[in-house]
Design a protein around this motif. Structure first.
Motif, short mmCIF file in Angstrom:
data_model
loop_
_atom_site.label_atom_id
_atom_site.label_comp_id
_atom_site.label_asym_id
_atom_site.label_seq_id
_atom_site.Cartn_x
_atom_site.Cartn_y
_atom_site.Cartn_z
N CYS A 141 0.93 -1.15 0.00
CA CYS A 141 0.63 0.28 0.22
C CYS A 141 0.99 0.97 -0.12
O CYS A 141 1.33 0.84 0.80
CB CYS A 141 -1.07 -0.27 1.40
SG CYS A 141 -1.56 1.35 1.47
N ALA A 142 0.36 2.22 -0.08
CA ALA A 142 1.35 3.32 -0.64
C ALA A 142 1.35 4.34 0.87
O ALA A 142 2.27 4.70 1.05
CB ALA A 142 0.62 4.86 -1.18
N CYS A 143 0.30 3.75 1.57
CA CYS A 143 1.03 4.10 3.04
C CYS A 143 2.28 3.43 4.34
O CYS A 143 2.99 3.77 4.11
CB CYS A 143 -0.49 3.98 4.12
SG CYS A 143 -0.91 2.51 3.77
N ASP A 144 2.22 1.76 3.41
CA ASP A 144 3.50 1.00 3.73
C ASP A 144 4.61 1.41 3.52
O ASP A 144 5.81 1.47 3.82
CB ASP A 144 2.81 -0.06 3.79
CG ASP A 144 1.81 -0.76 4.25
OD1 ASP A 144 1.97 -0.25 4.99
OD2 ASP A 144 1.26 -1.70 3.26
N ILE A 145 4.33 1.84 2.01
CA ILE A 145 5.89 2.26 1.29
C ILE A 145 6.45 4.31 1.40
O ILE A 145 7.55 4.06 2.19
CB ILE A 145 5.49 2.79 -0.15
CG1 ILE A 145 5.55 1.15 -0.69
CG2 ILE A 145 6.96 3.54 -0.46
CD1 ILE A 145 4.96 1.62 -1.79
N GLN A 146 5.20 4.88 2.47
CA GLN A 146 5.38 6.09 2.68
C GLN A 146 6.20 5.77 4.37
O GLN A 146 7.52 6.45 4.49
CB GLN A 146 4.70 7.04 3.08
CG GLN A 146 4.35 8.53 3.85
CD GLN A 146 3.78 9.15 3.54
OE1 GLN A 146 1.93 8.82 3.17
NE2 GLN A 146 3.50 10.18 4.16
N GLU A 147 5.87 5.30 5.22
CA GLU A 147 6.49 4.44 6.12
C GLU A 147 7.64 4.11 6.72
O GLU A 147 8.65 4.01 7.38
CB GLU A 147 5.26 3.74 7.30
CG GLU A 147 5.62 2.62 7.54
CD GLU A 147 4.79 1.80 7.61
OE1 GLU A 147 4.94 0.40 8.18
OE2 GLU A 147 2.91 2.65 8.26
N ASN A 148 8.04 4.18 5.19
CA ASN A 148 10.19 3.69 5.22
C ASN A 148 10.24 4.49 4.27
O ASN A 148 11.44 4.04 4.66
CB ASN A 148 9.62 2.17 4.30
CG ASN A 148 8.90 1.47 5.02
OD1 ASN A 148 9.66 0.39 5.96
ND2 ASN A 148 8.03 0.91 4.91
N PHE A 149 10.02 5.38 4.42
CA PHE A 149 10.77 6.78 4.37
C PHE A 149 10.51 7.88 4.90
O PHE A 149 9.76 8.58 5.61
CB PHE A 149 10.36 6.84 2.83
CG PHE A 149 11.13 5.93 1.20
CD1 PHE A 149 12.14 6.25 1.18
CD2 PHE A 149 10.52 4.99 1.05
CE1 PHE A 149 12.81 4.42 0.08
CE2 PHE A 149 10.69 3.60 0.61
CZ PHE A 149 12.08 3.90 -0.30
N GLN A 150 11.23 8.16 4.89
CA GLN A 150 11.82 9.90 5.79
C GLN A 150 11.10 11.17 4.68
O GLN A 150 11.99 11.84 4.61
CB GLN A 150 13.30 10.47 6.39
CG GLN A 150 13.28 9.39 7.52
CD GLN A 150 12.61 9.64 8.48
OE1 GLN A 150 12.05 10.46 9.19
NE2 GLN A 150 11.91 8.00 9.12
N LEU A 151 9.80 10.73 4.05
CA LEU A 151 9.95 11.72 3.21
C LEU A 151 7.82 12.06 2.93
O LEU A 151 7.31 10.86 3.62
CB LEU A 151 9.98 11.36 1.11
CG LEU A 151 11.11 10.49 0.70
CD1 LEU A 151 11.29 9.99 -0.02
CD2 LEU A 151 12.00 11.80 0.71
N ARG B 23 -7.76 0.20 -4.42
CA ARG B 23 -9.02 -1.24 -3.54
C ARG B 23 -9.30 -0.54 -2.64
O ARG B 23 -8.26 0.46 -1.41
CB ARG B 23 -7.62 -2.04 -3.03
CG ARG B 23 -7.44 -3.09 -4.11
CD ARG B 23 -6.84 -3.79 -3.39
NE ARG B 23 -5.97 -4.83 -4.39
CZ ARG B 23 -4.90 -5.32 -3.83
NH1 ARG B 23 -4.36 -5.49 -2.72
NH2 ARG B 23 -3.64 -6.11 -4.92
N GLY B 24 -10.57 0.24 -2.88
CA GLY B 24 -11.28 1.19 -1.83
C GLY B 24 -10.48 2.55 -2.00
O GLY B 24 -10.53 3.03 -3.03
N ARG B 25 -10.02 2.90 -1.16
CA ARG B 25 -9.39 4.62 -0.97
C ARG B 25 -8.17 4.02 -0.71
O ARG B 25 -7.09 5.45 -1.16
CB ARG B 25 -9.96 5.23 0.14
CG ARG B 25 -9.78 4.16 1.33
CD ARG B 25 -10.07 5.94 2.32
NE ARG B 25 -9.29 6.42 3.55
CZ ARG B 25 -9.04 6.57 4.79
NH1 ARG B 25 -10.30 6.99 5.03
NH2 ARG B 25 -7.84 7.39 5.30
N TRP B 26 -7.56 3.39 -0.50
CA TRP B 26 -6.60 2.51 -1.24
C TRP B 26 -5.73 2.51 -2.45
O TRP B 26 -6.06 1.79 -3.29
CB TRP B 26 -5.34 1.95 -0.40
CG TRP B 26 -6.19 2.42 0.46
CD1 TRP B 26 -6.95 0.78 2.29
CD2 TRP B 26 -5.73 2.93 2.12
NE1 TRP B 26 -7.15 1.97 3.29
CE2 TRP B 26 -6.50 2.84 3.52
CE3 TRP B 26 -4.75 3.97 1.93
CZ2 TRP B 26 -6.01 3.79 4.92
CZ3 TRP B 26 -4.26 4.56 3.21
CH2 TRP B 26 -5.03 5.11 4.57
#
Length: 109
Positions: A29-39, A62-65
């Motif tokens: 999920c995009a949120c999983d990718i984001q949490e691994n970066f300081q961006l 998928r839904g809102r993700w």
């Protein structure tokens, strides 16, 4: 050839390489990718857009993700290109000149 060049340009960024490595073990999920970066989210979205435009990743809403995964078919084609076109014994004869630019070295056989 232009598609390959665009893919290699996209692969030339450290963040995008790390994202692809994350995706190598499955969709994220995009949120999983984001949490691994300081961006921030817009920066991650920019990188994901480039990866998506080159075809290196696919996206599914998928839904809102948004979920991203590797395009293994394209990655295999790039690997095949590297293996057969760039690291081919026939190509090495072309790359290795008989002499250096200053004319001092003869081709070693």
């Amino acid at each position: 050839m232009e598609i390959k060049a665009e893919c290699f340009k996209a692969l030339g960024d450290d963040t995008r390489l790390k994202i692809l490595m994350m995706l190598s073990d499955g969709e994220k999920c995009a949120c999983d990718i984001q949490e691994n970066f300081q961006l921030k989210q817009p920066t991650i979205s920019h990188h994901m857009k480039i990866l998506q435009q080159t075809g290196l990743v696919h996206v599914e809403k998928r839904g809102r993700w948004m979920f991203y995964g590797l395009n293994n078919e394209l990655l295999q084609k790039l690997q095949q290109f590297i293996d057969t076109e760039l690291i081919n014994d026939n190509q090495l004869d072309y790359i290795l000149a008989d002499q250096d630019c200053d004319g001092t070295r003869n081709k070693q056989t």
